[in-house]
Design a protein around this motif. Structure first.
Motif, PDB file in Angstrom:
ATOM      1  N   VAL A   1      40.416 -34.549   3.632  1.00  0.00           N
ATOM      2  CA  VAL A   1      39.228 -35.560   4.196  1.00  0.00           C
ATOM      3  C   VAL A   1      38.130 -34.901   5.270  1.00  0.00           C
ATOM      4  CG1 VAL A   1      38.797 -37.449   4.634  1.00  0.00           C
ATOM      5  CG2 VAL A   1      40.371 -37.863   2.987  1.00  0.00           C
ATOM      6  N   SER A   2      36.747 -34.839   4.279  1.00  0.00           N
ATOM      7  CA  SER A   2      36.411 -33.892   5.630  1.00  0.00           C
ATOM      8  C   SER A   2      36.158 -34.717   6.950  1.00  0.00           C
ATOM      9  CB  SER A   2      34.697 -33.839   4.997  1.00  0.00           C
ATOM     10  OG  SER A   2      34.028 -33.402   5.995  1.00  0.00           O
ATOM     11  N   LEU A   3      36.353 -34.201   8.438  1.00  0.00           N
ATOM     12  CA  LEU A   3      36.408 -35.231   8.972  1.00  0.00           C
ATOM     13  C   LEU A   3      34.930 -34.735   9.051  1.00  0.00           C
ATOM     14  CD1 LEU A   3      37.748 -35.806  12.572  1.00  0.00           C
ATOM     15  CD2 LEU A   3      36.946 -33.419  12.900  1.00  0.00           C
ATOM     16  N   TYR A   4      34.453 -34.262   9.360  1.00  0.00           N
ATOM     17  CA  TYR A   4      33.306 -34.643   9.696  1.00  0.00           C
ATOM     18  C   TYR A   4      32.209 -35.551   8.808  1.00  0.00           C
ATOM     19  CZ  TYR A   4      32.705 -30.502  12.874  1.00  0.00           C
ATOM     20  OH  TYR A   4      32.740 -29.574  13.548  1.00  0.00           O
ATOM     21  N   HIS A   5      32.242 -35.698   7.566  1.00  0.00           N
ATOM     22  CA  HIS A   5      31.821 -36.692   6.057  1.00  0.00           C
ATOM     23  C   HIS A   5      32.424 -38.018   7.145  1.00  0.00           C
ATOM     24  CE1 HIS A   5      31.273 -38.691   2.816  1.00  0.00           C
ATOM     25  NE2 HIS A   5      32.499 -39.611   2.362  1.00  0.00           N
ATOM     26  N   VAL A   6      33.722 -38.403   7.721  1.00  0.00           N
ATOM     27  CA  VAL A   6      34.206 -39.238   8.064  1.00  0.00           C
ATOM     28  C   VAL A   6      33.497 -39.900   9.321  1.00  0.00           C
ATOM     29  CG1 VAL A   6      36.373 -40.519   9.304  1.00  0.00           C
ATOM     30  CG2 VAL A   6      36.830 -39.263   7.205  1.00  0.00           C
ATOM     31  N   LEU A   7      33.254 -39.032  10.204  1.00  0.00           N
ATOM     32  CA  LEU A   7      32.579 -39.332  11.390  1.00  0.00           C
ATOM     33  C   LEU A   7      31.134 -39.850  11.178  1.00  0.00           C
ATOM     34  CD1 LEU A   7      33.201 -36.166  13.892  1.00  0.00           C
ATOM     35  CD2 LEU A   7      33.577 -38.854  14.211  1.00  0.00           C
ATOM     36  N   HIS A   8      30.634 -39.274  10.076  1.00  0.00           N
ATOM     37  CA  HIS A   8      29.222 -39.757   9.350  1.00  0.00           C
ATOM     38  C   HIS A   8      29.059 -41.276   9.084  1.00  0.00           C
ATOM     39  CE1 HIS A   8      25.234 -38.443   7.180  1.00  0.00           C
ATOM     40  NE2 HIS A   8      25.467 -39.566   7.932  1.00  0.00           N
ATOM     41  N   GLN A   9      30.197 -41.144   8.007  1.00  0.00           N
ATOM     42  CA  GLN A   9      29.871 -42.085   7.048  1.00  0.00           C
ATOM     43  C   GLN A   9      30.625 -43.773   7.932  1.00  0.00           C
ATOM     44  OE1 GLN A   9      32.160 -41.690   3.716  1.00  0.00           O
ATOM     45  NE2 GLN A   9      32.350 -44.346   3.385  1.00  0.00           N
ATOM     46  N   TYR A  10      31.909 -43.851   8.964  1.00  0.00           N
ATOM     47  CA  TYR A  10      32.453 -44.546   9.673  1.00  0.00           C
ATOM     48  C   TYR A  10      31.840 -44.820  10.921  1.00  0.00           C
ATOM     49  CZ  TYR A  10      35.082 -44.785   5.615  1.00  0.00           C
ATOM     50  OH  TYR A  10      35.999 -44.795   3.802  1.00  0.00           O
ATOM     51  N   PHE A  11      31.523 -43.646  11.238  1.00  0.00           N
ATOM     52  CA  PHE A  11      30.578 -44.194  12.644  1.00  0.00           C
ATOM     53  C   PHE A  11      29.614 -43.768  13.545  1.00  0.00           C
ATOM     54  CE2 PHE A  11      35.710 -42.726  12.538  1.00  0.00           C
ATOM     55  CZ  PHE A  11      36.102 -44.095  13.305  1.00  0.00           C
ATOM     56  N   ASP A  12      28.617 -42.866  12.438  1.00  0.00           N
ATOM     57  CA  ASP A  12      27.278 -42.580  12.275  1.00  0.00           C
ATOM     58  C   ASP A  12      27.063 -41.549  13.214  1.00  0.00           C
ATOM     59  OD1 ASP A  12      24.653 -43.379  11.230  1.00  0.00           O
ATOM     60  OD2 ASP A  12      24.375 -44.142  13.388  1.00  0.00           O
ATOM     61  N   ILE A  13      28.285 -40.346  12.952  1.00  0.00           N
ATOM     62  CA  ILE A  13      27.970 -39.490  13.968  1.00  0.00           C
ATOM     63  C   ILE A  13      27.534 -37.966  13.326  1.00  0.00           C
ATOM     64  CG2 ILE A  13      28.992 -38.174  15.348  1.00  0.00           C
ATOM     65  CD1 ILE A  13      30.710 -40.263  16.333  1.00  0.00           C
ATOM     66  N   GLN A  14      26.320 -37.420  13.927  1.00  0.00           N
ATOM     67  CA  GLN A  14      25.944 -36.273  12.705  1.00  0.00           C
ATOM     68  C   GLN A  14      26.095 -35.462  13.607  1.00  0.00           C
ATOM     69  OE1 GLN A  14      23.786 -36.987   9.375  1.00  0.00           O
ATOM     70  NE2 GLN A  14      23.960 -34.410   8.900  1.00  0.00           N
ATOM     71  N   LEU A  15      26.817 -34.175  13.418  1.00  0.00           N
ATOM     72  CA  LEU A  15      26.359 -33.222  14.480  1.00  0.00           C
ATOM     73  C   LEU A  15      25.691 -32.332  13.766  1.00  0.00           C
ATOM     74  CD1 LEU A  15      30.249 -32.686  14.515  1.00  0.00           C
ATOM     75  CD2 LEU A  15      29.069 -33.893  15.675  1.00  0.00           C
ATOM     76  N   ILE A  16      24.662 -31.889  14.139  1.00  0.00           N
ATOM     77  CA  ILE A  16      23.200 -30.846  14.538  1.00  0.00           C
ATOM     78  C   ILE A  16      23.836 -29.614  14.863  1.00  0.00           C
ATOM     79  CG2 ILE A  16      22.265 -33.557  13.963  1.00  0.00           C
ATOM     80  CD1 ILE A  16      20.689 -31.688  16.418  1.00  0.00           C
ATOM     81  N   ARG A  17      24.316 -29.679  15.822  1.00  0.00           N
ATOM     82  CA  ARG A  17      24.027 -27.950  17.100  1.00  0.00           C
ATOM     83  C   ARG A  17      25.845 -27.728  16.705  1.00  0.00           C
ATOM     84  NH1 ARG A  17      23.607 -26.345  22.056  1.00  0.00           N
ATOM     85  NH2 ARG A  17      23.427 -28.083  22.368  1.00  0.00           N
ATOM     86  N   GLN A  18      26.088 -26.505  16.973  1.00  0.00           N
ATOM     87  CA  GLN A  18      27.599 -25.907  17.377  1.00  0.00           C
ATOM     88  C   GLN A  18      27.629 -24.615  18.035  1.00  0.00           C
ATOM     89  OE1 GLN A  18      29.949 -24.760  14.060  1.00  0.00           O
ATOM     90  NE2 GLN A  18      28.307 -23.511  13.028  1.00  0.00           N
ATOM     91  N   LYS A  19      28.167 -25.013  19.235  1.00  0.00           N
ATOM     92  CA  LYS A  19      28.367 -23.548  19.883  1.00  0.00           C
ATOM     93  C   LYS A  19      28.856 -22.695  20.335  1.00  0.00           C
ATOM     94  CE  LYS A  19      26.865 -23.748  24.251  1.00  0.00           C
ATOM     95  NZ  LYS A  19      26.850 -24.003  25.298  1.00  0.00           N
ATOM     96  N   GLN A  20      29.890 -21.068  19.762  1.00  0.00           N
ATOM     97  CA  GLN A  20      30.934 -20.815  19.059  1.00  0.00           C
ATOM     98  C   GLN A  20      31.226 -19.173  20.529  1.00  0.00           C
ATOM     99  OE1 GLN A  20      31.104 -20.572  14.946  1.00  0.00           O
ATOM    100  NE2 GLN A  20      32.544 -22.377  14.332  1.00  0.00           N
ATOM    101  N   TYR A  21      32.706 -19.461  20.245  1.00  0.00           N
ATOM    102  CA  TYR A  21      32.806 -18.157  20.728  1.00  0.00           C
ATOM    103  C   TYR A  21      34.176 -17.449  20.411  1.00  0.00           C
ATOM    104  CZ  TYR A  21      30.281 -20.002  25.154  1.00  0.00           C
ATOM    105  OH  TYR A  21      29.916 -20.303  25.869  1.00  0.00           O
ATOM    106  N   MET A  22      33.955 -15.755  19.905  1.00  0.00           N
ATOM    107  CA  MET A  22      35.559 -15.415  19.165  1.00  0.00           C
ATOM    108  C   MET A  22      35.366 -14.543  19.757  1.00  0.00           C
ATOM    109  SD  MET A  22      33.208 -15.216  15.411  1.00  0.00           S
ATOM    110  CE  MET A  22      32.760 -16.654  14.851  1.00  0.00           C
ATOM    111  N   LYS A  23      36.871 -14.039  19.636  1.00  0.00           N
ATOM    112  CA  LYS A  23      37.710 -12.975  19.806  1.00  0.00           C
ATOM    113  C   LYS A  23      38.998 -12.853  19.096  1.00  0.00           C
ATOM    114  CE  LYS A  23      40.582 -15.814  23.032  1.00  0.00           C
ATOM    115  NZ  LYS A  23      41.468 -16.205  24.258  1.00  0.00           N
TER     116      LYS A  23
END
Length: 242
Positions: free
Chosen positions: A164-186
């Motif tokens: 089950v997609s975490l982002y789908h659950v956040l959007h469908q059940y909690f009306d939270i939509q993530l639109i931007r991200q910041k990432q650091y790689m190593k």
């Protein structure tokens, strides 16, 4: 082997030949490549040159040596977009892959000082902690940890399960939509437990990613840590169309 570009060493030319064969389908996962002696004869190079080319291919994850059996083409690299905020499941399905997810840990935890600062919450605040193993085409790909303030998604554990997609659950059940991200790689070496989960030898090179995902308001919603197999994953950036 005749050099078309005198400045390029023969071993790099030979390595490029194999990479091109893999990309155009002449070589596929599981195919056995000729021995170093045979490569030297086929391409008219020294055995040392052939050995160096194979070592480079192995180091970059294109081939693997099997004791007593030979050298074989490894799994095709899996492309993972690092720009678009999208669920892992949908992103892989869009590429024609078969993603799956296994939950390893799902619980409430208290925010430590660093995580609290990243999420702009108080130290000790309750967080939803989710650790999962990501697979593509049934091949272990990455270990992923997500932490979200529990007050944003109360009782989320009732909606989360394997695949089950975490982002789908956040959007469908909690009306939270993530639109931007910041990432650091190593680059990081997998521990014994991580290697076991990913199906790789101990201390295998992996790509470690620390990230934050934000809502439209700019509020950080998720802090994540991902450890992806260095021999399989190929990260790239492709912003979505405006």
């Amino acid at each position: 082997m005749k050099s078309e570009e005198a400045d390029i060493p023969y071993y790099q030319q030979l390595k490029k030949v194999f990479i091109n064969h893999i990309k155009n389908g002449k070589l596929s996962y599981g195919d056995k490549i000729p021995s170093e002696r045979e490569l030297a004869d086929i391409y008219q190079v020294s055995r040392m040159t052939a050995r160096h080319a194979v070592m480079m291919l192995e180091r970059e994850g294109f081939v693997e040596r099997r004791v007593g059996a030979g050298t074989f083409i490894t799994n095709e690299r899996i492309r993972w977009n690092t720009v678009t905020v999208n669920s892992f499941t949908k992103g892989m399905q869009d590429k024609g892959r078969a993603p799956s997810t296994k939950t390893l840990i799902m619980e409430e935890r208290e925010a430590d000082a660093q995580t609290a600062k990243q999420l702009k919450v108080s130290e000790g605040e309750r967080l939803f902690y989710l650790k999962r193993l990501r697979k593509v085409d049934n091949i272990p790909l990455a270990i992923e940890v997500s932490q979200i303030p529990y007050r944003y998604c109360p009782q989320i554990e009732h909606y989360m399960e394997d695949n089950v997609s975490l982002y789908h659950v956040l959007h469908q059940y909690f009306d939270i939509q993530l639109i931007r991200q910041k990432q650091y790689m190593k680059i990081s070496l997998a521990s014994q437990s991580e290697s076991t989960l990913l199906g790789v030898p101990d201390l295998s090179p992996c790509i470690s990613i620390e990230g934050q995902a934000f809502a439209e308001s700019g509020q950080p919603i998720e802090v994540s840590q991902t450890l992806a197999r260095g021999d399989l994953v190929e990260f790239y950036s492709e912003p979505s169309n405006p």
